[in-house]
Design an enzyme around this catalytic site. Structure first.
Site, PDB file in Angstrom:
ATOM      1  N   PHE A 260      28.347 -39.993 -12.943  1.00  0.00           N
ATOM      2  CA  PHE A 260      28.080 -40.303 -14.233  1.00  0.00           C
ATOM      3  C   PHE A 260      29.175 -41.013 -14.976  1.00  0.00           C
ATOM      4  CE2 PHE A 260      26.090 -36.423 -12.832  1.00  0.00           C
ATOM      5  CZ  PHE A 260      24.582 -37.068 -12.533  1.00  0.00           C
ATOM      6  N   THR A 487      21.722 -43.233  -7.911  1.00  0.00           N
ATOM      7  CA  THR A 487      20.733 -44.081  -8.637  1.00  0.00           C
ATOM      8  C   THR A 487      19.673 -44.865  -7.837  1.00  0.00           C
ATOM      9  OG1 THR A 487      22.407 -45.894  -8.624  1.00  0.00           O
ATOM     10  CG2 THR A 487      22.656 -44.459 -10.350  1.00  0.00           C
ATOM     11  N   ILE A 648      11.789 -54.546 -13.763  1.00  0.00           N
ATOM     12  CA  ILE A 648      12.033 -53.450 -13.232  1.00  0.00           C
ATOM     13  C   ILE A 648      11.971 -53.474 -11.857  1.00  0.00           C
ATOM     14  CG2 ILE A 648      11.304 -50.820 -12.858  1.00  0.00           C
ATOM     15  CD1 ILE A 648      12.793 -51.688 -15.497  1.00  0.00           C
ATOM     16  N   PRO A 651       9.970 -49.213  -9.757  1.00  0.00           N
ATOM     17  CA  PRO A 651       9.489 -48.446 -11.021  1.00  0.00           C
ATOM     18  C   PRO A 651       9.513 -46.883 -10.602  1.00  0.00           C
ATOM     19  CG  PRO A 651       8.002 -49.855 -10.479  1.00  0.00           C
ATOM     20  CD  PRO A 651       8.702 -50.111  -9.547  1.00  0.00           C
ATOM     21  N   GLN A 657      15.641 -42.618 -13.067  1.00  0.00           N
ATOM     22  CA  GLN A 657      16.582 -42.798 -13.848  1.00  0.00           C
ATOM     23  C   GLN A 657      16.476 -42.421 -15.371  1.00  0.00           C
ATOM     24  OE1 GLN A 657      20.224 -44.090 -13.108  1.00  0.00           O
ATOM     25  NE2 GLN A 657      19.419 -42.703 -11.680  1.00  0.00           N
ATOM     26  N   GLY A 721      19.730 -53.373 -17.002  1.00  0.00           N
ATOM     27  CA  GLY A 721      19.927 -51.771 -16.160  1.00  0.00           C
ATOM     28  C   GLY A 721      19.297 -50.767 -16.893  1.00  0.00           C
ATOM     29  N   GLY A 723      20.213 -47.370 -16.056  1.00  0.00           N
ATOM     30  CA  GLY A 723      21.092 -45.982 -15.973  1.00  0.00           C
ATOM     31  C   GLY A 723      21.378 -45.418 -17.403  1.00  0.00           C
ATOM     32  N   GLU A 724      21.771 -46.402 -18.151  1.00  0.00           N
ATOM     33  CA  GLU A 724      22.263 -45.476 -19.585  1.00  0.00           C
ATOM     34  C   GLU A 724      21.299 -45.320 -20.721  1.00  0.00           C
ATOM     35  OE1 GLU A 724      26.905 -45.988 -18.384  1.00  0.00           O
ATOM     36  OE2 GLU A 724      25.053 -47.439 -18.089  1.00  0.00           O
TER      37      GLU A 724
END
Length: 759
Positions: A260, A487, A648, A651, A657, A721, A723-724
């Site tokens: 992270f 991830t 994507i 999915p 995520q 992305g 992730g965030e």
């Protein structure tokens, strides 16, 4: 390149998995290895001569070491030595050598360099023994004496000492110049919001604590298994600090148990383990305890001031957002906290400011959605407050001020489907049924509230290299020094290669997590798919062209056919117009007497093209809470998160995520806070027993929606992305829902029961 050993055999799709095109869900290739325990993490690799080091940490926040008495320590059976600043191996003294690839401006921390103490928990010695038990006991007997000096660890109390960062780090952009005259527009406006926010310190607590295993071979080569988000960053750091050639150091991180952002920079257990290996000429393992995990960096606390002004009909006239954040005494750690306020809404007058306060803590470090998690919270809560001043629906206010181009730069967006996020998220949530007035919905003893917020995160692409190799048995092997921190990198990179070649997943192997592999950036910033994925796709296409040439040498039909007229499918190369005219890839290599065909590919972002656009992922978060005012407890009962993040790739993995980001956003909103005893300058919440996080019971139904978006400016795959972006905006949506439930506005994180029920 060093030969990958058996412990680094990458996970592979199970036989019969078949073709799973991009955009379709695929189960994690590395899942079976992780759930069965066959995946080895940094502290699980061994060697016949392996010894163990235990770190001793400073008990003061500032001062100097006056003495170290190791008599009792060295008397313990199995003790091998104590390494401190008094006897450490030679390291380079120039601080520049300690700068890793993403270090902020300033002077990097140098473990065991001298007698100075800069923060509580600073490593002061490494005790090494034959076993962990002996090392731990011996470390408890080490007698370290200090001379204490006054320290400062309070952000608010030192706010007057704030300074503008003079040095910047990778990924950081200072606030842009003011647009228009924000102060005058604010003063002249009839509708205003002028509010301040506090966000407190959070710490990373990934499942896998930081650890390093250094395996020293007979020729002095160091093979290092490190918990890191970049094997090449750790290798670069070790080589520079110890003056070792890159050929003497290999760093591997095939599996990482969560990070992270905490593992973007090399943590101090890495150089300590290398010191012990060099001094003792043995293999060494050093692992941090859970308590030591609070000494490695954290999400910095912030104090923010947001002022919004609008016309009586709701058109924004002025946006002002200032933030003061903490950093260490030796580095200027910086984040993009306020910049988002110049990107989300159309406004002619925008002024942003960002300053730092140097405290006697270790340098903060990136934590999922760094800067955005705090800055978007403040902006989106202020926007909610403005909606009530205007007696306007919060979503309607956002749509009214929707930015068609980047408000500061005036650049068009590479893609922006935020309107679709608002529409689809609101429809799924049932937002149209929301009463405007607070305290309008009650469920027995609890008040029910609905809140929403917008999310934004940069859509990044960096440079990377990749290799693609077709082997004689028809197996496709692709490789890059990428990282999978949980991830799904193993899976999606395999999917990209398999989709490009028209192969089933089990016919593709992806090698990663080794510093000797082709260059990859650190795994951070939600950029790995757009970067490494695009490099993998490029390498595969280059390999296809090489195979097309090879087919032309063996078959006249292919010699006269252009590359565009052939296709790769079902393990063959064939003519599009005559599919029966084909070659099995394995047969093609056999006919060409080639054991393998391989190519390397360099991905360089098209900067000249990309700089003409504003590039970001967007989201709309809708949240339902139930609040018991007597107890101050808040339950999040529903969340809908609508995401626009380009194409994507998988999915199933992407939904996971976003779901994880939402859970963390709830945790940030209601639970997570590191408590500091400022008298000692020491973090006190140092384990999962006292550092509260959202549990299964705190996790509601979460609906994830991916709106259609395709961005070929950001990446060749059309992907951004995820992730965030799943985290950004969640805490604000929770906060806004609490206000709708109770009529009480909370402007700090976390929103714990004592805050919620306070008068």
């Amino acid at each position: 390149m060093t030969q990958l050993d058996d412990t680094l055999v990458p996970p592979q799709a199970a036989p019969g998995t078949g073709e799973i095109p991009l955009g379709q869900p695929a189960s994690r290739i590395d899942g079976p290895a992780k759930v069965t325990g066959t995946a080895q993490f940094a502290a699980e690799h061994g060697a016949p001569d392996l010894c163990v080091g235990v770190i001793v940490n400073a008990t003061i926040a500032k001062g100097r070491i006056t003495s170290i008495d190791a008599t009792a320590t060295l008397a313990v059976a199995g003790a091998l030595g104590v390494i401190s600043h008094l006897n450490r191996p030679h390291v380079r003294s120039w601080r520049l050598f300690y700068k890793d690839m993403i270090a902020p401006g300033g002077k990097p921390f140098r473990p065991l360099h001298d007698d100075r103490i800069a923060f509580s928990g600073q490593p002061v010695a490494l005790v090494v023994a034959e076993t962990f038990e002996a090392a731990r006991y011996a470390a408890s007997l080490l007698d370290v004496r200090y001379e204490r000096e006054p320290h400062e660890t309070k952000l608010a109390a030192n706010r007057d000492c704030a300074h503008t960062p003079s040095r910047f780090k990778a990924g950081y952009a200072p606030p842009p110049d003011e647009k228009g005259d924000a102060k005058r527009a604010f003063a002249d406006a009839s509708v205003k919001v002028d509010v301040s926010f506090d966000t407190h310190i959070e710490h990373h607590h990934p499942m896998e604590p930081f650890a390093t295993t250094v395996i020293r071979s007979s020729d002095g080569h160091l093979t290092i298994y490190d918990k890191t988000q970049s094997s090449q960053n750790s290798r670069w750091y070790v080589s520079r600090v110890f003056g070792l050639s890159r050929s003497r150091v290999t760093v591997r991180n095939p599996f990482v148990g969560g990070a992270f952002g905490a593992a973007l920079r090399p943590q101090y257990q890495l150089p300590l383990a290398v010191m012990a290996a060099l001094q003792l000429e043995r293999s060494v393992r050093v692992a941090m305890t859970r308590e030591q995990m609070v000494t490695i960096g954290h999400r910095p606390a912030t104090i923010q001031h947001v002022r919004l002004a609008a016309t009586e009909t709701g058109q924004l006239l002025s946006i002002q957002h200032d933030a003061v954040a903490e950093t260490s005494q030796h580095e200027d750690y910086v984040e993009n906290v306020v910049n988002w306020s110049g990107q989300l809404y159309g406004c002619e007058n925008i002024k942003l400011g960002y300053e730092l306060v140097s405290l006697d803590h270790y340098s903060p470090i990136e934590m999922r959605a760094p800067g955005g998690a705090q800055g978007v919270f403040a902006l989106e809560v202020a926007m909610d407050e403005l909606s009530y001043e205007l007696q306007k629906d919060p979503l309607a206010l956002r749509l009214q001020n929707y930015a068609e181009v980047d408000p500061i730069s005036g650049l068009p967006y590479s893609s922006k489907e935020l309107r679709a996020c608002y529409a689809q998220g609101a429809e799924k949530f049932g937002w149209s049924r929301r009463p405007q007035a607070p305290r309008s919905m009650r469920d027995r003893h609890e008040w029910t509230g609905w809140g929403m917020a917008t999310g934004i995160w940069d859509a990044l692409q960096m440079f990377a290299r990749a290799k693609a190799e077709l082997r004689a048995d028809g197996q496709l092997v692709v490789s890059s020094a990428a990282t999978d921190i949980g991830t799904g990198t193993y899976t999606v990179m395999t999917q990209i290669a398999a989709d490009t070649f028209g192969l089933p997943l089990e016919r593709v192997t992806f090698h990663m997590g080794d510093s000797t592999l082709p260059t990859a950036p650190v795994q951070g910033g939600s950029s790995h798919v757009a970067t490494v994925g695009s490099a993998i796709a490029g390498a595969c296409e280059k390999l296809q062209k090489a195979l097309h040439t090879l087919a032309g040498k063996n078959d006249k039909a292919f010699k006269s056919a252009s590359f565009e007229s052939v296709e790769f499918a079902e393990g063959t190369i064939r003519l599009r117009s005559q599919p029966a005219t084909s070659w099995s890839l394995a047969d093609l290599l056999a006919a060409s007497k080639e054991s393998s065909v391989s190519v390397k590919y360099l991905l360089l972002p098209n900067v000249l093209k990309q700089r003409k656009f504003s590039r970001a992922a967007h989201s709309a978060v809708f949240c339902e809470v139930k609040v018991d005012e007597l107890l101050g407890t808040v339950r999040v009962t529903r969340v809908v998160s609508a995401i626009a993040a380009g194409q994507i790739m998988n999915p199933k993995a992407a939904t996971s995520q976003i779901t994880g980001g939402v859970v963390w956003g709830i945790s940030q909103a209601l639970f997570e806070e590191t408590q500091c005893d400022h008298r000692l300058g020491r973090f006190m919440t140092r384990s999962l027993a006292d550092y509260h996080v959202a549990s299964n019971r705190d996790t509601p139904d979460i609906d994830v929606i991916f709106v259609d978006e395709d961005d070929r400016i950001v990446s060749q795959l059309g992907a951004k992305g995820v992730g965030e972006i799943g985290l950004v905006g969640v805490a604000a949506a929770v906060c806004n829902a609490i206000y709708h439930a109770t009529g009480k506005r909370v402007r700090q994180l976390p929103m714990t029961p004592d805050i919620v029920m306070a008068d």
